[in-house]
Design a protein around this motif. Structure first.
Motif, PDB file in Angstrom:
ATOM      1  N   LEU A  68       1.374   4.353 -13.859  1.00  0.00           N
ATOM      2  CA  LEU A  68       1.350   3.978 -12.451  1.00  0.00           C
ATOM      3  C   LEU A  68       1.439   2.462 -12.301  1.00  0.00           C
ATOM      4  O   LEU A  68       2.199   1.934 -11.471  1.00  0.00           O
ATOM      5  CB  LEU A  68       0.082   4.512 -11.784  1.00  0.00           C
ATOM      6  N   GLN A  69       0.666   1.749 -13.111  1.00  0.00           N
ATOM      7  CA  GLN A  69       0.685   0.293 -13.031  1.00  0.00           C
ATOM      8  C   GLN A  69       2.045  -0.259 -13.450  1.00  0.00           C
ATOM      9  O   GLN A  69       2.525  -1.257 -12.898  1.00  0.00           O
ATOM     10  CB  GLN A  69      -0.428  -0.287 -13.917  1.00  0.00           C
ATOM     11  N   ALA A  70       2.671   0.363 -14.433  1.00  0.00           N
ATOM     12  CA  ALA A  70       3.997  -0.084 -14.853  1.00  0.00           C
ATOM     13  C   ALA A  70       4.999   0.057 -13.709  1.00  0.00           C
ATOM     14  O   ALA A  70       5.807  -0.844 -13.443  1.00  0.00           O
ATOM     15  CB  ALA A  70       4.461   0.715 -16.067  1.00  0.00           C
ATOM     16  N   ARG A 126       0.818  -1.211   0.000  1.00  0.00           N
ATOM     17  CA  ARG A 126       0.000   0.000   0.000  1.00  0.00           C
ATOM     18  C   ARG A 126       0.856   1.268   0.000  1.00  0.00           C
ATOM     19  O   ARG A 126       0.616   2.191  -0.784  1.00  0.00           O
ATOM     20  CB  ARG A 126      -0.936   0.029   1.198  1.00  0.00           C
ATOM     21  N   ALA A 127       1.853   1.312   0.872  1.00  0.00           N
ATOM     22  CA  ALA A 127       2.681   2.518   0.974  1.00  0.00           C
ATOM     23  C   ALA A 127       3.411   2.789  -0.339  1.00  0.00           C
ATOM     24  O   ALA A 127       3.511   3.942  -0.781  1.00  0.00           O
ATOM     25  CB  ALA A 127       3.673   2.380   2.125  1.00  0.00           C
ATOM     26  N   VAL A 128       3.906   1.723  -0.962  1.00  0.00           N
ATOM     27  CA  VAL A 128       4.607   1.891  -2.239  1.00  0.00           C
ATOM     28  C   VAL A 128       3.642   2.394  -3.300  1.00  0.00           C
ATOM     29  O   VAL A 128       3.970   3.303  -4.079  1.00  0.00           O
ATOM     30  CB  VAL A 128       5.254   0.563  -2.676  1.00  0.00           C
ATOM     31  N   LEU A 129       2.451   1.825  -3.337  1.00  0.00           N
ATOM     32  CA  LEU A 129       1.476   2.226  -4.351  1.00  0.00           C
ATOM     33  C   LEU A 129       1.093   3.697  -4.189  1.00  0.00           C
ATOM     34  O   LEU A 129       1.003   4.440  -5.178  1.00  0.00           O
ATOM     35  CB  LEU A 129       0.236   1.337  -4.263  1.00  0.00           C
ATOM     36  N   LEU A 130       0.895   4.135  -2.963  1.00  0.00           N
ATOM     37  CA  LEU A 130       0.549   5.536  -2.731  1.00  0.00           C
ATOM     38  C   LEU A 130       1.704   6.460  -3.122  1.00  0.00           C
ATOM     39  O   LEU A 130       1.488   7.535  -3.694  1.00  0.00           O
ATOM     40  CB  LEU A 130       0.170   5.751  -1.270  1.00  0.00           C
ATOM     41  N   ARG A 131       2.920   6.036  -2.824  1.00  0.00           N
ATOM     42  CA  ARG A 131       4.077   6.847  -3.221  1.00  0.00           C
ATOM     43  C   ARG A 131       4.174   6.944  -4.737  1.00  0.00           C
ATOM     44  O   ARG A 131       4.407   8.026  -5.300  1.00  0.00           O
ATOM     45  CB  ARG A 131       5.362   6.243  -2.644  1.00  0.00           C
ATOM     46  N   LEU A 132       3.990   5.817  -5.411  1.00  0.00           N
ATOM     47  CA  LEU A 132       4.079   5.816  -6.868  1.00  0.00           C
ATOM     48  C   LEU A 132       2.948   6.632  -7.493  1.00  0.00           C
ATOM     49  O   LEU A 132       3.137   7.271  -8.534  1.00  0.00           O
ATOM     50  CB  LEU A 132       4.052   4.382  -7.399  1.00  0.00           C
ATOM     51  N   LEU A 133       1.789   6.605  -6.870  1.00  0.00           N
ATOM     52  CA  LEU A 133       0.670   7.413  -7.368  1.00  0.00           C
ATOM     53  C   LEU A 133       1.036   8.897  -7.342  1.00  0.00           C
ATOM     54  O   LEU A 133       0.816   9.619  -8.327  1.00  0.00           O
ATOM     55  CB  LEU A 133      -0.569   7.152  -6.518  1.00  0.00           C
TER      56      LEU A 133
END
Length: 378
Positions: free
Chosen positions: A243-245, A21-28
């Motif tokens: 983002l998905q990449a 989750r934290a990584v996904l939010l950062r990448l977003l």
């Protein structure tokens, strides 16, 4: 057992990406505030394609919007179109047929093996005719199709070979990864696949540079990526999300461990379920060669009763494809009167998939196996 162990076991985990989750939010945030504001087909997509390609021994990878789109793009790149026929499995996901129809060709359905549920090469050979342009075998659930046989069949008849490996990413057969047996293969990254993500996406994989170049053009409205708004072909909008990449790049190094856990769970199930064959519950063939473990699927004479039995134990299961493709209203008009696919129709009545995802605990796995083994004989 703990309260967690006694809780309902979903077919797919509800917290699939909780650990990221934290990584996904950062990448977003990074994607949304990047100076170039490239949300599609930017540098993250290019890096992801290169990294996935290296993991496949240097294959070309073309990321696109879905596995279904990937099939359509490859068929178009192979110049499959009106008047052509493509031999496809009679049991499986709708895109096996709809992708062929979307380029104007006709799907010709071949029966499947009654145990592995993958398309039977001998049945496919019987469906080859003067209009056949390509063969499209598909891996099914946890078993790869017999690609050596299909490759020989394609070479014998001068046909293109498109491997639907949407569920097979991570499988290896005779030392060759799923997706790389034919002219091209496809992966799906929808969340429940072995390399799933929180969204829709897919990829074409190939060692044919010219085919990859054409697919790249077709995924972006026929543009070649050098000159914007110059369209060389009639294409599609099948672009990959930046983002998905970035997220898939983050998760790629952990894929082997997740695949290994799936294989461990499947091996345990198969060992536990081996004695059940005489009671009408057949496990997949044992072994690790040519396995992918997207889902673990039993063949049960009393499928609905087994599903209800598992539900009373708090275990979710799923009956994939309860009707053979050529019997579906959308595809029946393209079949011939009197034609039949007895194995596919029988499989459609019996197949039941149980959880095999890597988030399962050892206690949950044992609980699932115990429940299946406790299923009463009729």
């Amino acid at each position: 057992m703990t309260a967690v162990e006694l809780a309902e076991i979903p077919f797919f985990p509800l917290d699939l990406f909780e650990g990221d989750r934290a990584v996904l939010l950062r990448l977003l945030r990074e994607t949304g505030t990047a100076p170039g504001q490239r949300f599609l087909l930017g540098e993250q997509t290019a890096h992801f394609e290169a990294e996935l390609g290296r993991s496949l021994g240097g294959a070309e990878v073309v990321a696109c919007s879905s596995g279904t789109s990937a099939l359509t793009l490859v068929l178009a790149a192979m110049a499959v179109g009106p008047g052509d026929e493509v031999v496809v499995p009679a049991f499986g996901c709708a895109p096996l047929a709809s992708s062929v129809l979307s380029v104007g060709a006709r799907p010709v359905f071949a029966d499947v093996d009654p145990w592995t549920m993958v398309v039977d090469p001998a049945a496919a050979a019987e469906r080859i005719g003067p209009r056949t342009k390509a063969l499209m075998p598909a891996h099914m659930f946890s078993v790869m199709a017999d690609l050596p046989a299909f490759r020989a069949l394609a070479e014998q008849h001068g046909l293109r070979l498109l491997e639907d490996s949407a569920v097979g990413q991570g499988g290896v057969l005779a030392g060759r990864p799923a997706g790389l047996w034919g002219d091209a293969g496809v992966f799906s990254f929808v969340q429940v696949k072995t390399f799933g993500m929180p969204g829709e996406g897919g990829a074409v994989v190939t060692r044919d540079g010219e085919l990859a170049r054409t697919v790249r053009m077709l995924r972006n409205h026929g543009q070649d990526g050098r000159t914007r708004f110059r369209h060389h072909r009639i294409g599609w909008n099948s672009r990959f999300d930046e983002l998905q990449a970035a997220f898939q790049r983050h998760r790629l190094p952990g894929l082997p461990a997740r695949l290994a856990r799936r294989a461990e769970i499947a091996g345990y199930y198969t060992e536990r379920f081996a004695p059940l064959a005489e009671r009408g519950v057949l496990a997949p063939p044992p072994g690790t060669e040519g396995r992918c473990h997207y889902v673990y699927t039993l063949l049960a004479e009393r499928r609905d009763a087994l599903q209800a039995h598992l539900a009373t134990r708090g275990i979710a299961s799923h009956a994939y494809y309860p009707q053979a493709l050529p019997r579906q209203p959308a595809f029946a008009p393209y079949t011939l009167p009197g034609d039949g696919w007895p194995a596919a129709e029988r499989v459609a009545e019996r197949a039941l998939s149980i959880p095999v995802h890597p988030h399962l605990t050892d206690g949950q796995i044992e609980r699932i196996a115990d429940a299946v083994c406790d299923f009463p004989v009729s």
